[in-house]
Design an enzyme around this catalytic site. Structure first.
Site, PDB file in Angstrom:
ATOM      1  CG  ASN A  31      -1.918   0.668   1.390  1.00  0.00           C
ATOM      2  OD1 ASN A  31      -2.499   1.518   2.496  1.00  0.00           O
ATOM      3  ND2 ASN A  31      -1.788   2.183   0.093  1.00  0.00           N
ATOM      4  CG  ASN A  67      -8.828   7.763  -0.482  1.00  0.00           C
ATOM      5  OD1 ASN A  67      -7.389   7.464   0.313  1.00  0.00           O
ATOM      6  ND2 ASN A  67      -9.831   7.780  -0.038  1.00  0.00           N
ATOM      7  CB  CYS A  73      -4.160   5.735   5.949  1.00  0.00           C
ATOM      8  SG  CYS A  73      -3.158   4.804   4.938  1.00  0.00           S
ATOM      9  N   GLY A  74      -4.154   3.332   7.950  1.00  0.00           N
ATOM     10  CA  GLY A  74      -3.160   1.951   9.061  1.00  0.00           C
ATOM     11  C   GLY A  74      -2.069   1.780   8.489  1.00  0.00           C
ATOM     12  CG  ASN A  75      -1.105  -0.899   4.973  1.00  0.00           C
ATOM     13  OD1 ASN A  75      -0.492  -0.923   6.390  1.00  0.00           O
ATOM     14  ND2 ASN A  75      -1.623  -1.439   4.653  1.00  0.00           N
ATOM     15  CG  ASN A 107     -11.269   4.207   7.959  1.00  0.00           C
ATOM     16  OD1 ASN A 107     -10.587   4.100   9.066  1.00  0.00           O
ATOM     17  ND2 ASN A 107      -9.831   4.406   6.928  1.00  0.00           N
ATOM     18  CG  HIS A 154     -13.372  -0.472   7.294  1.00  0.00           C
ATOM     19  ND1 HIS A 154     -12.217  -1.155   6.086  1.00  0.00           N
ATOM     20  CD2 HIS A 154     -12.697   0.610   7.684  1.00  0.00           C
ATOM     21  CE1 HIS A 154     -11.095  -0.019   6.251  1.00  0.00           C
ATOM     22  NE2 HIS A 154     -11.230   0.802   7.122  1.00  0.00           N
ATOM     23  CG  ASN A 178     -12.194   2.207   3.161  1.00  0.00           C
ATOM     24  OD1 ASN A 178     -11.197   2.391   2.001  1.00  0.00           O
ATOM     25  ND2 ASN A 178     -12.338   3.306   4.125  1.00  0.00           N
ATOM     26  CD  GLU A 203      -6.853   0.960   0.556  1.00  0.00           C
ATOM     27  OE1 GLU A 203      -7.032   2.841   0.615  1.00  0.00           O
ATOM     28  OE2 GLU A 203      -6.355   0.552   1.134  1.00  0.00           O
ATOM     29  CB  CYS A 232      -7.028  -2.168   3.656  1.00  0.00           C
ATOM     30  SG  CYS A 232      -7.650  -0.863   4.342  1.00  0.00           S
ATOM     31  CB  THR A 283      -7.715   1.252   8.493  1.00  0.00           C
ATOM     32  OG1 THR A 283      -8.492   1.042   7.247  1.00  0.00           O
ATOM     33  CG2 THR A 283      -7.052   2.711   9.545  1.00  0.00           C
ATOM     34  N   GLY A 284      -8.408  -1.515   6.852  1.00  0.00           N
ATOM     35  CA  GLY A 284      -8.961  -2.651   6.743  1.00  0.00           C
ATOM     36  C   GLY A 284      -9.089  -4.147   7.245  1.00  0.00           C
TER      37      GLY A 284
HETATM   38  N1  LIG Z   1      -8.391   4.443   1.370  1.00  0.00           N
HETATM   39  C1  LIG Z   1      -8.942   5.118   3.343  1.00  0.00           C
HETATM   40  C2  LIG Z   1      -7.547   5.480   3.747  1.00  0.00           C
HETATM   41  C3  LIG Z   1      -6.519   4.775   3.495  1.00  0.00           C
HETATM   42  C4  LIG Z   1      -6.669   3.489   4.344  1.00  0.00           C
HETATM   43  C5  LIG Z   1      -5.291   2.271   4.132  1.00  0.00           C
HETATM   44  N2  LIG Z   1      -4.949   2.542   3.219  1.00  0.00           N
HETATM   45  C6  LIG Z   1      -5.114   1.838   5.468  1.00  0.00           C
HETATM   46  O1  LIG Z   1      -3.642   1.447   5.302  1.00  0.00           O
HETATM   47  O2  LIG Z   1      -5.653   1.993   6.354  1.00  0.00           O
HETATM   48  C7  LIG Z   1     -10.340   5.690   2.965  1.00  0.00           C
HETATM   49  O3  LIG Z   1     -10.740   6.595   2.139  1.00  0.00           O
HETATM   50  O4  LIG Z   1     -10.842   5.206   4.342  1.00  0.00           O
END
Ligand SMILES: N[C@@H](CCC[C@H](N)C(=O)O)C(=O)O
Length: 276
Positions: free
Chosen positions: A13, A66, A75-77, A159, A161, A192, A210, A219, A221-222
């Site tokens: 990512n 984004n 954004c976790g990563n 965010n 999910h 997401n 995402e 991802c 947070t995913g």
């Molecule tokens: N696309 C996500 C934000 C980024 C998340 C990310 N890549 C992660 O690692 O958590 C959004 O729109 O919430």
């Protein structure tokens, strides 16, 4: 002007990280799209900025955009790359770093094996706060999309999910259904979309479409949201290894009232300057 940047990634990512402490620039959505463009710019899933905090007792402000140009909450990563960046650039000497995000304060810790451990805060399961339109909070929700009745989990890690259980992530319709669900009317801020295959109580496979980007190699947070959904549904233990296309993350959640802890790698790819 010439803008200095660092290209980084967390399990594929990828990010363009811009230090706005030692250089001044006002990034607008068209700049973000240009930086993120894989043909006409540098190329990345998200642009991250490192800024002076606006709150007391916090080390930095961490902002996330984004590839399409929109600013997002978490954004976790990126958080793991942020920790690596501020240490490598000697913007801090601390082992534990507190940063403010649009979703609140998170804590990052560099571990001796060069991984980063992130306290991502408590997950949000209340539909109103995700935000997700539903009569009341539930483990799973019936959701109609693409002519099908789906059963989904819904979680915010700051965010939003949505998490679908699938038999096999390899054949999951990530692009097709991901694009439809990303803009589902019951998620007013879009969402997401995670496709989770439970392997056993400590292992899952996950692919994520995402919001504002499309499918990414990982991802963070995913991964947190999928594990929270799986634990809430009684399918997973407290510590779970999440296999994403770009590699593996460890996620720990001891249940309601506790923060989600994510541990994984962060890498620098190259540094450069771009005329912007
Ligand atoms: N696309 C996500 C934000 C980024 C998340 C990310 N890549 C992660 O690692 O958590 C959004 O729109 O919430």
């Amino acid at each position: 002007m010439q803008l200095r940047f660092t290209k980084m990634h967390g399990l594929g990512n990828d990010f363009v990280v811009v230090d706005l402490i030692t250089q001044r620039f006002r990034l607008k959505p068209h700049h973000i799209r240009r930086l993120a463009d894989r043909h006409f710019g540098i190329g990345c899933d998200q642009v991250l900025t490192v800024e002076i905090p606006t709150q007391p007792d916090v080390d930095f402000r961490y902002r996330i955009y984004n590839a399409e140009g929109s600013e997002v909450e978490q954004c976790g990563n990126g958080a793991r790359c942020f920790a690596r960046f501020v240490r490598d650039k000697r913007l801090t000497g601390k082992q534990k770093i507190k940063v403010e995000t649009l979703a609140g304060i998170i804590e990052l810790e560099l571990t001796p094996n060069r991984h980063v451990r992130v306290d991502m805060g408590e997950p949000i399961l209340d539909p109103k706060r995700i935000p997700f339109t539903a009569d009341q909070q539930a483990q799973t929700y019936a959701l109609e999309a693409d002519g099908q009745q789906l059963q989904v989990g819904a979680v915010s890690m700051g965010n939003p999910h949505v998490v679908l259980n699938v038999e096999d992530t390899t054949s999951a319709p990530v692009d097709h259904l991901g694009a439809i669900l990303e803009s589902h009317p019951r998620f007013p801020q879009r969402v997401n979309v995670g496709f989770m295959q439970v392997l056993d109580r400590q292992h899952i496979r996950l692919r994520v479409f995402e919001r504002g980007v499309g499918e990414t190699l990982a991802c963070g947070t995913g991964a947190c949201a999928a594990v929270v959904a799986g634990i809430t549904q009684g399918k997973l233990d407290e510590t779970v290894s999440v296999k994403l296309p770009g590699g593996e993350l460890e996620i720990h959640w001891a249940g309601p009232g506790n923060a989600v802890i994510m541990t994984g790698p962060a890498a620098t790819v190259f540094e450069g300057q771009i005329q912007i």
